[in-house]
Design a protein around this motif. Structure first.
Motif, PDB file in Angstrom:
ATOM      1  N   GLY A 158       0.819  -1.212   0.000  1.00  0.00           N
ATOM      2  CA  GLY A 158       0.000   0.000   0.000  1.00  0.00           C
ATOM      3  C   GLY A 158       0.850   1.258   0.000  1.00  0.00           C
ATOM      4  N   GLY A 159       1.937   1.242   0.766  1.00  0.00           N
ATOM      5  CA  GLY A 159       2.854   2.386   0.778  1.00  0.00           C
ATOM      6  C   GLY A 159       3.487   2.620  -0.580  1.00  0.00           C
ATOM      7  N   ILE A 160       3.874   1.549  -1.246  1.00  0.00           N
ATOM      8  CA  ILE A 160       4.469   1.669  -2.584  1.00  0.00           C
ATOM      9  C   ILE A 160       3.438   2.203  -3.572  1.00  0.00           C
ATOM     10  CG2 ILE A 160       5.413   0.359  -4.525  1.00  0.00           C
ATOM     11  CD1 ILE A 160       6.691  -1.519  -2.372  1.00  0.00           C
ATOM     12  N   GLU A 192       2.863   5.895  -2.848  1.00  0.00           N
ATOM     13  CA  GLU A 192       4.007   6.712  -3.270  1.00  0.00           C
ATOM     14  C   GLU A 192       4.036   6.890  -4.784  1.00  0.00           C
ATOM     15  OE1 GLU A 192       8.762   6.137  -3.635  1.00  0.00           O
ATOM     16  OE2 GLU A 192       7.846   5.472  -1.758  1.00  0.00           O
ATOM     17  N   ARG A 193       3.730   5.834  -5.513  1.00  0.00           N
ATOM     18  CA  ARG A 193       3.752   5.890  -6.977  1.00  0.00           C
ATOM     19  C   ARG A 193       2.461   6.433  -7.565  1.00  0.00           C
ATOM     20  NH1 ARG A 193       6.640   0.136  -8.517  1.00  0.00           N
ATOM     21  NH2 ARG A 193       8.599   0.589  -7.460  1.00  0.00           N
TER      22      ARG A 193
END
Length: 108
Positions: A53-55, A58-59
């Protein structure tokens, strides 16, 4: 593919293999210490979901899917990934982690 991309691919492959092996060794230890296999499977899934989820955040990746795609994703995730993880973690209570994981991945 350029040399840098190939090196990154090799690095990610090795890192994935090392983390995968460590994860299952720690999972077996947690189960032998009294944790339920369902709890271990849930915790590892939640941690992976948070990282992914963080990736995605971020993207700024779009996660839009159709209703039919959502049904297929839930089916694959629940039965495929969820069931596989749960049964593998339950096997750790009865077999060494290496044996259970090896048999799990050798079966076609």
């Amino acid at each position: 593919m350029d040399t840098r991309g190939r090196r990154r691919g090799i690095f990610f492959t090795i890192a994935s293999a090392v983390l995968f092996g460590i994860t299952h060794a720690f999972s077996r230890q947690a189960i032998l210490e009294g944790n339920r296999s369902e709890t271990v499977a849930l915790c590892s899934t939640v941690i992976a979901l948070a990282a992914i989820g963080g990736i995605i955040w971020e993207r700024k990746t779009s996660l839009s899917v159709t209703r039919r795609q959502l049904f297929h994703l839930l089916w694959i995730g629940g039965i495929g990934q969820g069931g596989t993880s749960l049964f593998l973690y339950q096997a750790y209570a009865y077999l060494p982690a290496g044996t259970a994981t090896l048999v799990h991945f050798l079966y076609p």
